[in-house]
Design a protein around this motif. Sequence first.
Motif, PDB file in Angstrom:
ATOM      1  N   ASN A  47      20.767  37.916 -24.753  1.00  0.00           N
ATOM      2  CA  ASN A  47      19.958  39.086 -23.567  1.00  0.00           C
ATOM      3  C   ASN A  47      19.354  39.547 -24.261  1.00  0.00           C
ATOM      4  OD1 ASN A  47      18.609  38.086 -20.929  1.00  0.00           O
ATOM      5  ND2 ASN A  47      20.797  38.729 -20.200  1.00  0.00           N
ATOM      6  N   PRO A  50      20.198  44.015 -21.238  1.00  0.00           N
ATOM      7  CA  PRO A  50      21.420  44.568 -22.253  1.00  0.00           C
ATOM      8  C   PRO A  50      21.350  45.680 -22.830  1.00  0.00           C
ATOM      9  CG  PRO A  50      22.552  42.501 -21.853  1.00  0.00           C
ATOM     10  CD  PRO A  50      20.675  42.157 -21.389  1.00  0.00           C
ATOM     11  N   GLU A  54      24.424  48.154 -20.504  1.00  0.00           N
ATOM     12  CA  GLU A  54      25.828  48.277 -21.471  1.00  0.00           C
ATOM     13  C   GLU A  54      25.740  48.003 -23.533  1.00  0.00           C
ATOM     14  OE1 GLU A  54      23.340  45.618 -19.697  1.00  0.00           O
ATOM     15  OE2 GLU A  54      24.940  45.581 -18.020  1.00  0.00           O
ATOM     16  N   VAL A  60      29.664  46.290 -26.948  1.00  0.00           N
ATOM     17  CA  VAL A  60      29.604  45.225 -27.003  1.00  0.00           C
ATOM     18  C   VAL A  60      28.857  44.550 -28.463  1.00  0.00           C
ATOM     19  CG1 VAL A  60      27.293  43.681 -25.813  1.00  0.00           C
ATOM     20  CG2 VAL A  60      28.245  44.952 -25.092  1.00  0.00           C
ATOM     21  N   ALA A  64      28.741  38.830 -27.045  1.00  0.00           N
ATOM     22  CA  ALA A  64      28.745  39.159 -25.101  1.00  0.00           C
ATOM     23  C   ALA A  64      27.474  38.569 -24.879  1.00  0.00           C
ATOM     24  CB  ALA A  64      29.586  39.877 -24.825  1.00  0.00           C
ATOM     25  N   VAL A  65      25.984  38.522 -25.643  1.00  0.00           N
ATOM     26  CA  VAL A  65      24.530  38.726 -25.136  1.00  0.00           C
ATOM     27  C   VAL A  65      23.691  38.052 -25.700  1.00  0.00           C
ATOM     28  CG1 VAL A  65      24.320  41.685 -24.821  1.00  0.00           C
ATOM     29  CG2 VAL A  65      24.175  40.208 -26.911  1.00  0.00           C
ATOM     30  N   PHE A  67      23.334  33.760 -25.747  1.00  0.00           N
ATOM     31  CA  PHE A  67      22.891  32.295 -24.962  1.00  0.00           C
ATOM     32  C   PHE A  67      23.910  31.263 -25.151  1.00  0.00           C
ATOM     33  CE2 PHE A  67      18.463  34.551 -23.973  1.00  0.00           C
ATOM     34  CZ  PHE A  67      18.637  34.814 -22.614  1.00  0.00           C
ATOM     35  N   ARG A  70      23.914  24.879 -24.967  1.00  0.00           N
ATOM     36  CA  ARG A  70      24.092  23.119 -24.803  1.00  0.00           C
ATOM     37  C   ARG A  70      24.205  22.371 -25.922  1.00  0.00           C
ATOM     38  NH1 ARG A  70      20.341  25.737 -20.383  1.00  0.00           N
ATOM     39  NH2 ARG A  70      22.104  25.957 -19.021  1.00  0.00           N
ATOM     40  N   TRP A 302      11.172  38.892 -17.817  1.00  0.00           N
ATOM     41  CA  TRP A 302      11.862  38.666 -18.501  1.00  0.00           C
ATOM     42  C   TRP A 302      12.210  36.945 -17.974  1.00  0.00           C
ATOM     43  CZ3 TRP A 302      16.300  35.684 -16.484  1.00  0.00           C
ATOM     44  CH2 TRP A 302      17.619  35.653 -17.087  1.00  0.00           C
ATOM     45  N   TRP A 341      13.343  42.891 -13.278  1.00  0.00           N
ATOM     46  CA  TRP A 341      14.233  43.983 -12.621  1.00  0.00           C
ATOM     47  C   TRP A 341      14.621  45.367 -13.680  1.00  0.00           C
ATOM     48  CZ3 TRP A 341      14.456  38.992 -14.937  1.00  0.00           C
ATOM     49  CH2 TRP A 341      14.775  38.215 -13.682  1.00  0.00           C
ATOM     50  N   ASN A 343      17.556  48.295 -13.608  1.00  0.00           N
ATOM     51  CA  ASN A 343      18.702  49.380 -13.250  1.00  0.00           C
ATOM     52  C   ASN A 343      18.435  50.535 -13.703  1.00  0.00           C
ATOM     53  OD1 ASN A 343      19.009  47.027 -12.331  1.00  0.00           O
ATOM     54  ND2 ASN A 343      21.226  47.125 -13.473  1.00  0.00           N
ATOM     55  N   LYS A 348      17.884  50.613  -8.166  1.00  0.00           N
ATOM     56  CA  LYS A 348      17.966  48.830  -9.055  1.00  0.00           C
ATOM     57  C   LYS A 348      16.717  49.023  -7.536  1.00  0.00           C
ATOM     58  CE  LYS A 348      22.805  47.656  -9.103  1.00  0.00           C
ATOM     59  NZ  LYS A 348      23.111  48.295 -10.602  1.00  0.00           N
TER      60      LYS A 348
ATOM     61  N   MET B   1      29.475  43.659 -17.662  1.00  0.00           N
ATOM     62  CA  MET B   1      28.566  42.791 -18.116  1.00  0.00           C
ATOM     63  C   MET B   1      28.279  41.118 -17.708  1.00  0.00           C
ATOM     64  SD  MET B   1      26.061  42.961 -21.535  1.00  0.00           S
ATOM     65  CE  MET B   1      27.313  42.077 -22.725  1.00  0.00           C
ATOM     66  N   GLN B  50      23.113  36.448 -17.040  1.00  0.00           N
ATOM     67  CA  GLN B  50      24.044  35.561 -17.594  1.00  0.00           C
ATOM     68  C   GLN B  50      25.322  35.401 -17.415  1.00  0.00           C
ATOM     69  OE1 GLN B  50      22.517  33.252 -20.415  1.00  0.00           O
ATOM     70  NE2 GLN B  50      21.005  33.868 -18.813  1.00  0.00           N
TER      71      GLN B  50
END
Lengths: 408, 56
Positions: A47, A50, A54, A60, A64-65, A67, A70, A302, A341, A343, A348, B1, B50
């Motif tokens: 993703n 971030p 972040e 990080v 942590a980012v 996806f 599945r 996004w 979005w 930030n 926001k 996050m 997420q």
Amino acid sequence: MPEANPAAPVVIVGAAMGGLRAAESLRRSGYTGAIRVVGEELHAPYNRPPLSKEVLATDVTHEAVAFPSRAEMGDVEWMLGVRATAVDLDAHTLTTDDGNVQEWRALVIATGLRARRLDFAPIAGRHVVRSLDDAMALRAELTPGARVVVVGSGFLGCELSATARKLGCAVTIVTPSAEPMMRPLGDLVAKEMRRRLTDEGVEIFSGVTVAAINGETSVESVELSDGRVIEADVVIESVGSHCNIEWLEGTNLDVSDGVLADNAMRAVTTDGIALDDVYVVGDIARFPNPMFDDVARRIEHWNIPTDTGKRAGAVLAAHLADDGSFADVVAKPFAPMPSFWSNQFEIKLQAYGLLGLVSDDDIRVLEGDLTEQAAVGYYRDDRLVGVLGIGMKAALLPYRKQIAEGGA
Amino acid sequence: MNQCQHYGQCVFEAPDNFKLNDDDKLEYVAEAPDSERDNIEAAVDVCPMQAIRIVE
């Protein structure tokens, strides 16, 4: 045109969010054959939002980012760290930079964008933020007191400025625009955003470009087109992007701005023919959205890789199934709501629709107060085509519905 | 996050499970029936943070 080999895999070129969603959608739509995803980055899809926040501010990792993976994706083959260099649409082959030539049964184009760079000597301290590795390289340099010049004042440039400022850096934005985020948000909101960013201690030099980046081995200062010189340790270039289309050279696809697709996300040739076995998804796709009109546009929001990836996967699965469902699946309405979005500090922003379609005269405050919280409407021919929330979320939902229904 | 910032994108994909209330806060059903699985997986996909996890 020779027939494709039905035993060859569906090859998805581009291993970011759009490629991932296309693969997932193929599986969910019932395609059980081979899928191979070819990607230049070594990281599995992750993703990106971030990266400007972040990932720069905290320690990080990719995990942590990334996806979530599945269960139905278990037998998808990932060929990472290789770049597509050429494709032959007649022979149904893809060439990669490791010298490999592979056959495909169908092709999904998901190679996205890369950051544009300023044309100066490659010295230490110059950065862009597009990939996870980019963000990690920048992170180490955003130390308290570092003098940071951000070139460009789009959403990315402003988010990076806010993050660097919060980390204790001295931040200056240099932009050719009159106001930050002027093009996407319009004059009214952009002026208010300048006020807020300035209040947070970000210095903004507008109406200027970078004439030179000075320094022997690392950045020492940035010289502006009006002659001013700003001392700097770090330069972050957020000056737009290029579409990764070079590998499509020599094909008859329309690559005049990204890759042209129809509303089923099938690639369209320069003769205007939609190909049933070549699809386009994500930032690179220029496609018509009947929510607004029949003009094909690239939309760098996004949600678009996910929406177009799912659409392409469903249509391609129906084509490969060859069970008579194809025409119905193609005819299904596809009108994804553009959403984004941003930030910056405690600000926001959230938006629906295409704000960039309208001129400054057609932007008005619908609710609230611009200096606090507000919902702002963007109108084209008296129809609502976009809405922006500054600190407002649930209040936007009726306007979102109105946009989806044609704006009247 | 990975924490909800109340963007409310899940609301459109799985309206029976997610709701944005008037205070801009997200309300959700923690134990959803199997019949909602496809909708909730779509909600997972569209969450900008997420922040949604499916736990069996």
